[in-house]
Design a protein around this motif. Structure first.
Motif, PDB file in Angstrom:
ATOM      1  N   ASP A   1       0.839  -1.208   0.000  1.00  0.00           N
ATOM      2  CA  ASP A   1       0.000   0.000   0.000  1.00  0.00           C
ATOM      3  C   ASP A   1       0.865   1.246   0.000  1.00  0.00           C
ATOM      4  O   ASP A   1       1.849   1.311   0.735  1.00  0.00           O
ATOM      5  CB  ASP A   1      -0.865   0.050   1.270  1.00  0.00           C
ATOM      6  N   GLY A   2       0.448   2.229  -0.776  1.00  0.00           N
ATOM      7  CA  GLY A   2       1.157   3.514  -0.765  1.00  0.00           C
ATOM      8  C   GLY A   2       2.150   3.636  -1.908  1.00  0.00           C
ATOM      9  O   GLY A   2       2.573   4.743  -2.248  1.00  0.00           O
ATOM     10  N   ALA A   3       2.524   2.493  -2.522  1.00  0.00           N
ATOM     11  CA  ALA A   3       3.559   2.546  -3.567  1.00  0.00           C
ATOM     12  C   ALA A   3       3.137   3.457  -4.731  1.00  0.00           C
ATOM     13  O   ALA A   3       3.957   4.206  -5.273  1.00  0.00           O
ATOM     14  CB  ALA A   3       3.864   1.136  -4.074  1.00  0.00           C
ATOM     15  N   LEU A   4       1.840   3.397  -5.074  1.00  0.00           N
ATOM     16  CA  LEU A   4       1.411   4.190  -6.231  1.00  0.00           C
ATOM     17  C   LEU A   4       1.482   5.689  -5.959  1.00  0.00           C
ATOM     18  O   LEU A   4       1.729   6.477  -6.873  1.00  0.00           O
ATOM     19  CB  LEU A   4       0.004   3.782  -6.665  1.00  0.00           C
ATOM     20  N   ASP A   5       1.294   6.077  -4.687  1.00  0.00           N
ATOM     21  CA  ASP A   5       1.447   7.502  -4.349  1.00  0.00           C
ATOM     22  C   ASP A   5       2.884   7.932  -4.604  1.00  0.00           C
ATOM     23  O   ASP A   5       3.154   9.036  -5.079  1.00  0.00           O
ATOM     24  CB  ASP A   5       1.116   7.754  -2.869  1.00  0.00           C
ATOM     25  N   GLY A   6       3.799   7.046  -4.270  1.00  0.00           N
ATOM     26  CA  GLY A   6       5.215   7.337  -4.487  1.00  0.00           C
ATOM     27  C   GLY A   6       5.517   7.468  -5.967  1.00  0.00           C
ATOM     28  O   GLY A   6       6.253   8.366  -6.395  1.00  0.00           O
TER      29      GLY A   6
ATOM     30  N   TYR B   1       6.823   6.214   0.309  1.00  0.00           N
ATOM     31  CA  TYR B   1       5.371   6.377   0.510  1.00  0.00           C
ATOM     32  C   TYR B   1       4.751   5.130   1.140  1.00  0.00           C
ATOM     33  O   TYR B   1       3.743   5.235   1.834  1.00  0.00           O
ATOM     34  CB  TYR B   1       4.691   6.781  -0.802  1.00  0.00           C
ATOM     35  N   VAL B   2       5.338   3.962   0.910  1.00  0.00           N
ATOM     36  CA  VAL B   2       4.874   2.765   1.623  1.00  0.00           C
ATOM     37  C   VAL B   2       5.151   2.966   3.115  1.00  0.00           C
ATOM     38  O   VAL B   2       4.312   2.670   3.964  1.00  0.00           O
ATOM     39  CB  VAL B   2       5.586   1.495   1.095  1.00  0.00           C
ATOM     40  N   ALA B   3       6.322   3.520   3.425  1.00  0.00           N
ATOM     41  CA  ALA B   3       6.659   3.785   4.834  1.00  0.00           C
ATOM     42  C   ALA B   3       5.640   4.749   5.433  1.00  0.00           C
ATOM     43  O   ALA B   3       5.160   4.561   6.554  1.00  0.00           O
ATOM     44  CB  ALA B   3       8.071   4.362   4.933  1.00  0.00           C
ATOM     45  N   GLN B   4       5.271   5.761   4.649  1.00  0.00           N
ATOM     46  CA  GLN B   4       4.293   6.729   5.156  1.00  0.00           C
ATOM     47  C   GLN B   4       2.948   6.037   5.427  1.00  0.00           C
ATOM     48  O   GLN B   4       2.317   6.273   6.461  1.00  0.00           O
ATOM     49  CB  GLN B   4       4.104   7.867   4.149  1.00  0.00           C
ATOM     50  N   ALA B   5       2.542   5.173   4.503  1.00  0.00           N
ATOM     51  CA  ALA B   5       1.279   4.453   4.685  1.00  0.00           C
ATOM     52  C   ALA B   5       1.317   3.590   5.941  1.00  0.00           C
ATOM     53  O   ALA B   5       0.288   3.275   6.524  1.00  0.00           O
ATOM     54  CB  ALA B   5       0.986   3.599   3.450  1.00  0.00           C
ATOM     55  N   GLN B   6       2.517   3.227   6.379  1.00  0.00           N
ATOM     56  CA  GLN B   6       2.667   2.400   7.594  1.00  0.00           C
ATOM     57  C   GLN B   6       2.790   3.282   8.839  1.00  0.00           C
ATOM     58  O   GLN B   6       3.094   2.796   9.920  1.00  0.00           O
ATOM     59  CB  GLN B   6       3.933   1.551   7.484  1.00  0.00           C
ATOM     60  N   GLY B   7       2.638   4.577   8.649  1.00  0.00           N
ATOM     61  CA  GLY B   7       2.654   5.481   9.805  1.00  0.00           C
ATOM     62  C   GLY B   7       4.041   5.984  10.180  1.00  0.00           C
ATOM     63  O   GLY B   7       4.238   6.583  11.231  1.00  0.00           O
ATOM     64  N   ILE B   8       5.032   5.757   9.310  1.00  0.00           N
ATOM     65  CA  ILE B   8       6.387   6.247   9.609  1.00  0.00           C
ATOM     66  C   ILE B   8       6.508   7.692   9.113  1.00  0.00           C
ATOM     67  O   ILE B   8       6.002   8.020   8.032  1.00  0.00           O
ATOM     68  CB  ILE B   8       7.441   5.347   8.931  1.00  0.00           C
ATOM     69  N   GLU B   9       7.155   8.518   9.932  1.00  0.00           N
ATOM     70  CA  GLU B   9       7.334   9.931   9.570  1.00  0.00           C
ATOM     71  C   GLU B   9       8.276  10.022   8.362  1.00  0.00           C
ATOM     72  O   GLU B   9       9.427   9.587   8.449  1.00  0.00           O
ATOM     73  CB  GLU B   9       7.976  10.626  10.776  1.00  0.00           C
ATOM     74  N   VAL B  10       7.809  10.569   7.239  1.00  0.00           N
ATOM     75  CA  VAL B  10       8.713  10.681   6.080  1.00  0.00           C
ATOM     76  C   VAL B  10       8.966  12.131   5.672  1.00  0.00           C
ATOM     77  O   VAL B  10       9.794  12.402   4.799  1.00  0.00           O
ATOM     78  CB  VAL B  10       8.225   9.874   4.850  1.00  0.00           C
ATOM     79  N   PHE B  11       8.205  13.051   6.284  1.00  0.00           N
ATOM     80  CA  PHE B  11       8.458  14.474   6.011  1.00  0.00           C
ATOM     81  C   PHE B  11       9.047  15.106   7.255  1.00  0.00           C
ATOM     82  O   PHE B  11       8.661  14.750   8.370  1.00  0.00           O
ATOM     83  CB  PHE B  11       7.155  15.186   5.632  1.00  0.00           C
TER      84      PHE B  11
ATOM     85  N   GLN C   1      17.202   5.596   8.733  1.00  0.00           N
ATOM     86  CA  GLN C   1      16.076   5.631   9.666  1.00  0.00           C
ATOM     87  C   GLN C   1      14.764   5.230   9.009  1.00  0.00           C
ATOM     88  O   GLN C   1      14.115   4.281   9.432  1.00  0.00           O
ATOM     89  CB  GLN C   1      15.935   7.027  10.281  1.00  0.00           C
ATOM     90  N   VAL C   2      14.374   5.974   7.952  1.00  0.00           N
ATOM     91  CA  VAL C   2      13.063   5.721   7.346  1.00  0.00           C
ATOM     92  C   VAL C   2      12.990   4.283   6.808  1.00  0.00           C
ATOM     93  O   VAL C   2      12.080   3.530   7.159  1.00  0.00           O
ATOM     94  CB  VAL C   2      12.775   6.738   6.207  1.00  0.00           C
ATOM     95  N   LEU C   3      13.952   3.908   5.975  1.00  0.00           N
ATOM     96  CA  LEU C   3      13.865   2.579   5.370  1.00  0.00           C
ATOM     97  C   LEU C   3      14.023   1.456   6.404  1.00  0.00           C
ATOM     98  O   LEU C   3      13.224   0.526   6.414  1.00  0.00           O
ATOM     99  CB  LEU C   3      14.863   2.446   4.209  1.00  0.00           C
ATOM    100  N   PRO C   4      15.011   1.541   7.336  1.00  0.00           N
ATOM    101  CA  PRO C   4      15.071   0.494   8.359  1.00  0.00           C
ATOM    102  C   PRO C   4      13.786   0.414   9.198  1.00  0.00           C
ATOM    103  O   PRO C   4      13.345  -0.687   9.549  1.00  0.00           O
ATOM    104  CB  PRO C   4      16.272   0.901   9.222  1.00  0.00           C
ATOM    105  N   ALA C   5      13.145   1.573   9.490  1.00  0.00           N
ATOM    106  CA  ALA C   5      11.883   1.535  10.254  1.00  0.00           C
ATOM    107  C   ALA C   5      10.825   0.779   9.452  1.00  0.00           C
ATOM    108  O   ALA C   5      10.050  -0.015  10.002  1.00  0.00           O
ATOM    109  CB  ALA C   5      11.412   2.956  10.548  1.00  0.00           C
ATOM    110  N   LEU C   6      10.834   1.015   8.129  1.00  0.00           N
ATOM    111  CA  LEU C   6       9.883   0.306   7.270  1.00  0.00           C
ATOM    112  C   LEU C   6      10.151  -1.201   7.304  1.00  0.00           C
ATOM    113  O   LEU C   6       9.235  -2.008   7.492  1.00  0.00           O
ATOM    114  CB  LEU C   6      10.005   0.844   5.836  1.00  0.00           C
ATOM    115  N   PHE C   7      11.429  -1.566   7.143  1.00  0.00           N
ATOM    116  CA  PHE C   7      11.772  -2.996   7.133  1.00  0.00           C
ATOM    117  C   PHE C   7      11.356  -3.655   8.455  1.00  0.00           C
ATOM    118  O   PHE C   7      10.868  -4.783   8.479  1.00  0.00           O
ATOM    119  CB  PHE C   7      13.277  -3.205   6.907  1.00  0.00           C
ATOM    120  N   GLU C   8      11.554  -2.920   9.545  1.00  0.00           N
ATOM    121  CA  GLU C   8      11.241  -3.488  10.857  1.00  0.00           C
ATOM    122  C   GLU C   8       9.758  -3.817  10.983  1.00  0.00           C
ATOM    123  O   GLU C   8       9.376  -4.824  11.547  1.00  0.00           O
ATOM    124  CB  GLU C   8      11.639  -2.489  11.946  1.00  0.00           C
ATOM    125  N   ARG C   9       8.928  -2.929  10.407  1.00  0.00           N
ATOM    126  CA  ARG C   9       7.479  -3.172  10.513  1.00  0.00           C
ATOM    127  C   ARG C   9       7.027  -4.331   9.645  1.00  0.00           C
ATOM    128  O   ARG C   9       5.894  -4.765   9.733  1.00  0.00           O
ATOM    129  CB  ARG C   9       6.709  -1.930  10.093  1.00  0.00           C
TER     130      ARG C   9
END
Ligand code: PHE
Length: 449
Positions: free
Chosen positions: A193-198, A274-284, A299-307
């Motif tokens: 989810d969110g990939a298309l926004d990206g 944007y997938v990270a954002q859809a998962q609630g991770i701060e990207v801005f 930070q952003v990408l490792p937080a995404l991987f962790e989730r």
């Protein structure tokens, strides 16, 4: 020098090595985030134009100088002309390029070491070596120095084996691996989810930005760094080409592939953000701009991987393998600059030259790690913002003014007998004399503001 010089065994071997040098952290990390914060596809369009309008002619200057002189950057520039002042200028420019290559590699090896550490973390998790995983995750001096040391040793071992067995053989192994990992990651991210926004943020152009001079000039700087210009890397790779190779065509292939990689890397990074954002991770960040630079990668990408649980561990492994491989093939090209000088000017044997140059660079890297706050960004700025464009201008001027038109023609004709009737020949010699130096200087002046 009487010893036989190394040579790429085929066009493909050269292309993989040169693309290996060009495709690095600049493509996978620098380009996508610049595009994201600068009007998406508007940046992409300007970047493509800059890559072909400015970077390609400058790349051709380096390749042609290299093959004409068949020597390292110091020797090549200092013996283009028989006149003493030009010889001296060439020597100074060559030594400057050598110094800049050494310094770029000093910080590049540190960053590549971080990538390796981030690769070891998920590998250790998979093998249930928890202590190793938490050590490799921590930003300690010991970890950074050790990882940088491992990268230095790998780089030395590859370069010690020479042009064909080292640079070409390893680029031929690593570059296809890189493509497979990159495409695999893109396919996976697009299922989220969110990939298309990206994708939208990346590919829908904000055309109002097209006339922005800052955007035009930063796209040019990015293209320049990405093609490894201004430090003698492409010059030395050009010097290992055969006479029968068609330089304008090879240069065009390298430019196309480098920009292609940057574009495709954007298809991974922007959707992932944007997938990270859809998962609630701060990207801005607090100013509403996309988090870029080290925070994005560490930070952003490792937080995404962790989730993403178990899948995230594999993704993280693949992503940091991608980063490490891309950076390693760029690092070897940078080490070839001092090694070729040590072999050709001082008569050292290649393995000794590789160990000596790599060792000196490692000592500089460790000093930078030890004084990170004071030194790291200063070295990055000095080399990439100031030195690379200025040396790029000099290299164009050397090819355009110091070499005579008939010498350029003779060199290019070797691999392309009909060169005189091509559009390339009608434009390029004039272009590197006047237009390219002017455009690069414009970018340089802009970067100082
Ligand atoms: N082109 C490499 C990258 O994009 C960096 C580099 C610069 C390599 C200069 C060699 C010389 O990461």
């Amino acid at each position: 020098m009487t010893t036989a010089r190394g040579q790429f065994s085929s066009k493909t071997g050269f292309i993989l090595a040169a693309v290996g040098s060009a495709v690095g952290l600049g493509n996978i990390w620098g380009f996508p985030t610049q595009a994201a914060s600068n009007g998406g596809a508007a940046f992409l369009l300007v970047y493509l134009a800059m890559a072909f309008v400015v970077a390609y002619p400058a790349l051709m200057a380096e390749l042609t100088l290299g093959r004409y002189a068949r020597a390292n950057v110091v020797t090549a520039l200092s013996r283009l002309s028989a006149q003493a002042p030009l010889k001296r200028t060439g020597l100074v420019a060559g030594v400057a390029a050598l110094g800049v290559a050494v310094l770029i590699l000093s910080f590049y090896a540190i960053v590549t070491g971080w990538m390796l550490a981030e690769f070891i973390t998920p590998a250790a998790q998979l093998l249930q070596f928890e202590a190793l995983a938490s050590w490799s995750r921590g930003q300690s001096f010991g970890r950074n120095a050790l990882m940088c040391g491992v990268i230095s040793v790998l780089t030395i071992l590859i370069i010690a084996r020479g042009v064909e067995q080292g640079i070409e053989a390893w680029s031929t192994r690593l570059m296809p691996t890189l493509i497979v990992i990159l495409l695999g990651l893109i396919v996976y991210v697009f299922t989220q989810d969110g990939a298309l926004d990206g994708l939208r943020a990346y590919l829908v152009p904000d055309l109002s930005r097209l006339s922005d001079p800052a955007l035009i000039l930063s796209a040019m700087g990015q293209a320049f760094f990405s093609l490894s210009l201004g430090v003698g890397v492409m010059l030395i790779y050009g010097s290992y080409l055969r006479d029968t190779d068609n330089l304008p065509r090879l240069g065009a292939a390298v430019t196309l592939l480098d920009t292609g990689f940057a574009f495709i890397a954007g298809l991974l990074i922007l959707p992932a953000i944007y997938v990270a954002q859809a998962q609630g991770i701060e990207v801005f960040n607090s100013e509403g701009a996309l988090i870029a630079g080290p925070d994005l990668i560490f930070q952003v990408l490792p937080a995404l991987f962790e989730r993403m649980g178990q899948a995230g561990i594999w993704l993280s492994l693949a992503f940091f393998a991608l980063m490490s491989i891309a950076a390693l093939t760029s690092a070897i090209s940078l080490l070839e600059v001092p090694v070729s000088v040590a072999v050709e000017r001082w008569g050292l044997r290649r393995p000794a030259a590789a160990a000596l140059s790599g060792g000196v660079i490692f000592v500089i890297s460790v000093s930078i790690i030890a004084q990170f706050e004071q030194l790291f960004s200063a070295v990055v700025t000095l080399t990439t913002v100031y030195a690379q464009p200025l040396l790029g201008v000099l290299l164009c001027l050397f090819a355009g003014w110091v070499l005579h038109r008939h010498q350029l023609l003779k060199e290019l004709r070797k691999g392309h007998p009909e060169i005189e009737s091509t559009l390339f020949w009608r434009i390029w010699p004039f272009y590197i004399r006047y237009i390219c130096p002017t455009l690069i200087m414009a970018a340089f002046v802009q970067s100082l503001r």
